[in-house]
Design an enzyme around this catalytic site. Structure first.
Site, mmCIF file in Angstrom:
data_model
loop_
_atom_site.group_PDB
_atom_site.id
_atom_site.type_symbol
_atom_site.label_atom_id
_atom_site.label_comp_id
_atom_site.label_asym_id
_atom_site.label_seq_id
_atom_site.Cartn_x
_atom_site.Cartn_y
_atom_site.Cartn_z
ATOM 1 C CD GLU A 67 66.996 60.651 66.819
ATOM 2 O OE1 GLU A 67 66.223 61.174 67.635
ATOM 3 O OE2 GLU A 67 66.683 59.672 66.130
ATOM 4 C CD GLN A 93 62.644 56.732 60.842
ATOM 5 O OE1 GLN A 93 63.518 55.885 60.851
ATOM 6 N NE2 GLN A 93 62.430 57.536 61.842
ATOM 7 C CB SER A 110 52.086 53.801 41.187
ATOM 8 O OG SER A 110 51.380 52.872 40.398
ATOM 9 C CE LYS A 123 42.582 49.232 39.690
ATOM 10 N NZ LYS A 123 43.115 48.596 38.491
ATOM 11 C CG ASP A 168 43.869 49.677 34.690
ATOM 12 O OD1 ASP A 168 45.062 50.029 34.692
ATOM 13 O OD2 ASP A 168 43.245 49.354 35.718
ATOM 14 C CB ALA A 175 42.883 43.070 35.121
ATOM 15 C CB THR A 181 33.542 31.983 39.308
ATOM 16 O OG1 THR A 181 34.536 31.718 40.292
ATOM 17 C CG2 THR A 181 32.151 31.898 39.907
ATOM 18 C CE1 TYR A 212 51.347 45.467 37.324
ATOM 19 C CE2 TYR A 212 53.532 45.821 38.239
ATOM 20 C CZ TYR A 212 52.159 45.986 38.300
ATOM 21 O OH TYR A 212 51.612 46.681 39.336
ATOM 22 N N GLY A 255 53.027 42.296 30.710
ATOM 23 C CA GLY A 255 52.134 43.249 31.378
ATOM 24 C C GLY A 255 52.768 44.592 31.673
ATOM 25 C CD GLN A 295 48.571 52.051 35.388
ATOM 26 O OE1 GLN A 295 47.756 52.804 35.894
ATOM 27 N NE2 GLN A 295 49.755 51.822 35.937
HETATM 28 P P1 NAP Z 1 40.341 40.562 40.574
HETATM 29 O O1 NAP Z 1 39.319 41.581 40.297
HETATM 30 O O2 NAP Z 1 40.477 39.985 41.943
HETATM 31 O O3 NAP Z 1 40.077 39.329 39.559
HETATM 32 C C1 NAP Z 1 40.856 38.166 39.587
HETATM 33 C C2 NAP Z 1 40.373 37.218 38.504
HETATM 34 O O4 NAP Z 1 41.310 36.147 38.441
HETATM 35 C C3 NAP Z 1 39.010 36.597 38.772
HETATM 36 O O5 NAP Z 1 38.367 36.406 37.537
HETATM 37 C C4 NAP Z 1 39.364 35.279 39.434
HETATM 38 O O6 NAP Z 1 38.415 34.257 39.187
HETATM 39 C C5 NAP Z 1 40.604 34.901 38.697
HETATM 40 N N1 NAP Z 1 41.466 34.044 39.497
HETATM 41 C C6 NAP Z 1 42.027 34.343 40.694
HETATM 42 N N2 NAP Z 1 42.777 33.311 41.116
HETATM 43 C C7 NAP Z 1 42.656 32.336 40.169
HETATM 44 C C8 NAP Z 1 43.194 31.030 40.040
HETATM 45 N N3 NAP Z 1 43.992 30.526 40.977
HETATM 46 N N4 NAP Z 1 42.880 30.326 38.935
HETATM 47 C C9 NAP Z 1 42.077 30.841 37.990
HETATM 48 N N5 NAP Z 1 41.528 32.055 38.058
HETATM 49 C C10 NAP Z 1 41.837 32.806 39.139
HETATM 50 O O7 NAP Z 1 41.799 41.083 40.210
HETATM 51 P P2 NAP Z 1 42.169 42.134 39.044
HETATM 52 O O8 NAP Z 1 42.067 43.527 39.539
HETATM 53 O O9 NAP Z 1 41.427 41.774 37.817
HETATM 54 O O10 NAP Z 1 43.729 41.830 38.847
HETATM 55 C C11 NAP Z 1 44.154 40.589 38.340
HETATM 56 C C12 NAP Z 1 45.609 40.698 37.871
HETATM 57 O O11 NAP Z 1 45.716 41.592 36.781
HETATM 58 C C13 NAP Z 1 46.549 41.290 38.929
HETATM 59 O O12 NAP Z 1 47.074 40.270 39.692
HETATM 60 C C14 NAP Z 1 47.607 42.018 38.116
HETATM 61 O O13 NAP Z 1 48.764 41.214 37.996
HETATM 62 C C15 NAP Z 1 46.975 42.186 36.759
HETATM 63 N N6 NAP Z 1 46.828 43.632 36.438
HETATM 64 C C16 NAP Z 1 47.791 44.190 35.669
HETATM 65 C C17 NAP Z 1 47.706 45.527 35.321
HETATM 66 C C18 NAP Z 1 48.773 46.140 34.464
HETATM 67 O O14 NAP Z 1 48.830 47.367 34.357
HETATM 68 N N7 NAP Z 1 49.611 45.346 33.805
HETATM 69 C C19 NAP Z 1 46.637 46.311 35.781
HETATM 70 C C20 NAP Z 1 45.657 45.715 36.592
HETATM 71 C C21 NAP Z 1 45.777 44.362 36.916
HETATM 72 P P3 NAP Z 1 37.112 34.028 40.113
HETATM 73 O O15 NAP Z 1 36.071 34.969 39.576
HETATM 74 O O16 NAP Z 1 36.800 32.602 39.909
HETATM 75 O O17 NAP Z 1 37.532 34.357 41.531
#
Ligand code: NAP
Length: 528
Positions: free
Chosen positions: A40, A229, A263, A312, A352, A383, A404, A468, A489, A496
């Site tokens: 373009e 884009q 992904s 999710k 997962d 996770a 927590t 990861y 990871g 997955q």
């Molecule tokens: P989520 O539902 O938000 O859960 C996060 C968890 O981590 C909660 O238990 C939270 O505790 C805790 N947390 C967060 N910040 C923290 C800190 N500073 N110190 C201590 N604990 C802390 O997230 P999720 O979906 O489980 O994902 C979490 C991680 O898993 C992602 O960041 C990703 O890297 C990994 N993951 C990897 C795959 C893979 O295929 N390899 C797939 C899915 C996820 P509270 O309850 O106290 O807030």
């Protein structure tokens, strides 16, 4: 076959001519745009614009490769003092050079009927083709208004109608989608929704009736002339734009944010490696994911979706079928569409859990190696749930620690696990076989953090970090330095995705290619 049109991001025609990407004679070189590419010329953006310089650029690019545009100011043009007369002069010059396409706004045609007739008189042997365009940088008009614009552009003599609107969210793209699906039109439609939410409009045009002959892309080094884009390389190599057509299977991932997701890279690579037709797109869904899944996804013909943070759980409202694991976990990362367009039935599953448990089991010695062993999980979010249910199903005893404590207790009660303090977890007896980090601590960009201190690493346990990005987190580096076995990871992420690929296509996943492309991209990202 639809072509890619690379939008010029240069401030001068001299700059454009010095750019190796804007050189059709390089077609065939590994890093060059495809031979069919269009370029373009944005005549409103060049500081050195003159009839002679423009003619030089057209000859250098090859007239059959050129789309000439002199955008009016109120539709995004860059030249504040260009009159309609000036703009039409340059478009006339471009037309007389027999470029492939000349773009003229519907608004210009309305006010310059006579000049529009004169412009069309330059056409010889079907060149140029005229793109009649409309741009809305503020929003997305409703379907009736889009229809009226399309009708008016066709009646004015457009060869191609271009409607570019702005999508605040993906739901704003639905009127364009409805218009694209209509069959009773005479001319091709290039319908684009600017912004990341409108990304699908830039890729999926060839799937509809009356597809446009090209779509816009940006140069690999450019910021792009419109938000959302893709680069020509992404369109051509990753999304295989040249292979798309009616009936091409569409897959994708929904999330918020989604731009960072690996992904699309992993799943498109897998489709290409297996030589399967299909394209896998990122869908930025801000708002109710169930509404997207029931509506736009069905109209687009999407057959399978990956689901990531934060959708999710909420996405389940759109699913007619949920497998046992999803019912237990209360969250899905994979949807497969069954039924018909009129009566779609989304089936929800969770890959997962099996990916986490499978990679852990393999690392601990193979099938059956989790049975009777203790696995300690750090975190109690999505996770953690997947890991807990996954390893529990393979016979492991599960301990859960979370920042927590209440959430750890809830999850433990749900899974049939034990919630523990960090001290209890580290002194567990018998010693835990594996410690799994499911918190985001240590994830890019906060790569210097770790959920466990150096002295907290339990000797003899395998350390599995579900994070990861980066591949070798601080936690894994500390564990390796202590001589502990580690599991990154990436294994779970590829696992997955591979399971999703198999559910979507029914073909075995090319795991090695998938792992290699993700690994290479993570290395690339770490180096920039
Ligand atoms: P989520 O539902 O938000 O859960 C996060 C968890 O981590 C909660 O238990 C939270 O505790 C805790 N947390 C967060 N910040 C923290 C800190 N500073 N110190 C201590 N604990 C802390 O997230 P999720 O979906 O489980 O994902 C979490 C991680 O898993 C992602 O960041 C990703 O890297 C990994 N993951 C990897 C795959 C893979 O295929 N390899 C797939 C899915 C996820 P509270 O309850 O106290 O807030």
């Amino acid at each position: 076959m639809a072509r890619v049109c690379i939008a010029s991001h240069h401030g001068s025609l001299a700059g454009l001519r010095a750019d190796p990407e804007f050189a059709p004679e390089r077609a065939g070189a590994a890093d060059a745009p495809p031979a069919s590419a269009l370029f373009e010329l944005r005549l409103d953006q060049y500081s050195d614009l003159s009839a002679a310089n423009m003619a030089g650029a057209v000859q250098a690019l090859g007239p059959e490769h050129v789309v000439a545009t002199f955008r009016r100011r109120d539709e995004g043009g860059g030249c504040a003092d260009a009159t309609d007369e000036t703009r039409l002069f340059y478009l006339g010059q471009a037309a007389s050079l027999r470029v492939a396409y000349v773009d003229i706004e519907l608004a210009t045609i309305r006010s310059q009927r006579r000049a529009w007739q004169d412009l069309r008189a330059f056409r010889r042997d079907d060149r140029p083709q005229f793109v009649v365009s409309f741009h809305d940088f503020a929003g997305s008009p409703p379907l009736e208004q889009l229809r009226a614009l399309r009708r008016e552009a066709e009646e004015a003599g457009a060869d191609v109608v271009k409607l570019a609107v702005t999508a605040q969210t993906i739901f704003d793209t639905e009127p364009l989608l409805d218009l694209l699906r209509e069959r009773d039109w005479r001319r091709p439609l290039l319908a684009l929704a600017m912004s990341e939410a409108g990304f699908w409009t830039r890729v999926l045009g060839p799937l509809f009736p009356n597809p446009a002959p090209f779509t816009f892309a940006r140069g690999t080094a450019a910021a792009g002339t419109a938000p959302g884009q893709p680069t020509w390389r992404e369109l051509d190599r990753l999304y295989r734009f040249h292979e798309l057509g009616p009936g091409t299977p569409v897959y994708g991932v929904i999330g918020r944010p989604i731009g960072h997701s690996l992904s699309p890279l992993m799943l498109n690579t897998a489709l290409a490696a297996r030589r399967l037709p299909g394209v896998y797109l990122p869908f930025l869904v801000v708002g109710d994911p169930a509404r997207f899944v029931r509506g736009i996804a069905v109209k687009l013909g999407v057959r399978g979706l990956s689901v990531t943070i934060p959708h999710k759980e909420a996405v389940l409202a759109a699913c007619a079928e949920r497998d046992a694991l999803v019912r237990q976990i209360g969250a899905a990362n994979t949807l497969v569409r069954r039924g018909t367009e009129a009566a779609p039935a989304w089936h929800a599953t969770n890959t997962d859990a099996s990916a986490a448990a499978g990679s852990l089991e393999a690392a601990l010695g193979g099938a059956g190696s989790l049975r009777g062993r203790a696995v300690a999980i750090l975190g109690a979010g999505g996770a953690a749930k997947a890991v807990a249910f996954g390893v529990k199903a393979r016979g492991a005893e599960v301990l859960i620690w979370n920042r927590t404590a209440e959430r750890a207790r809830d999850l433990a009660a749900n899974v049939g696990a034990r919630s523990v303090s960090k001290e209890e977890l580290l002194q567990a007896d018998p010693q835990v076989a594996a410690v799994v980090n499911t918190t985001p601590v240590g994830m890019y960009p906060r790569v210097d953090e770790s959920p466990l201190e150096e002295g907290e690493l339990p000797g003899g346990s395998l350390i599995f970090d579900t994070v990861y990005n980066p591949m070798r987190t601080k936690l894994l580096q500390m564990a390796e330095a202590r001589g502990l076995k580690t599991l990154p990871g990436l294994e779970m992420f590829v696992g997955q995705g591979a399971a999703q690929f198999e559910l979507f296509t029914g073909c075995p996943a090319p795991r090695e290619e998938m792992a290699a492309v993700v690994r290479a991209e993570l290395v690339r990202r770490a180096s920039v």
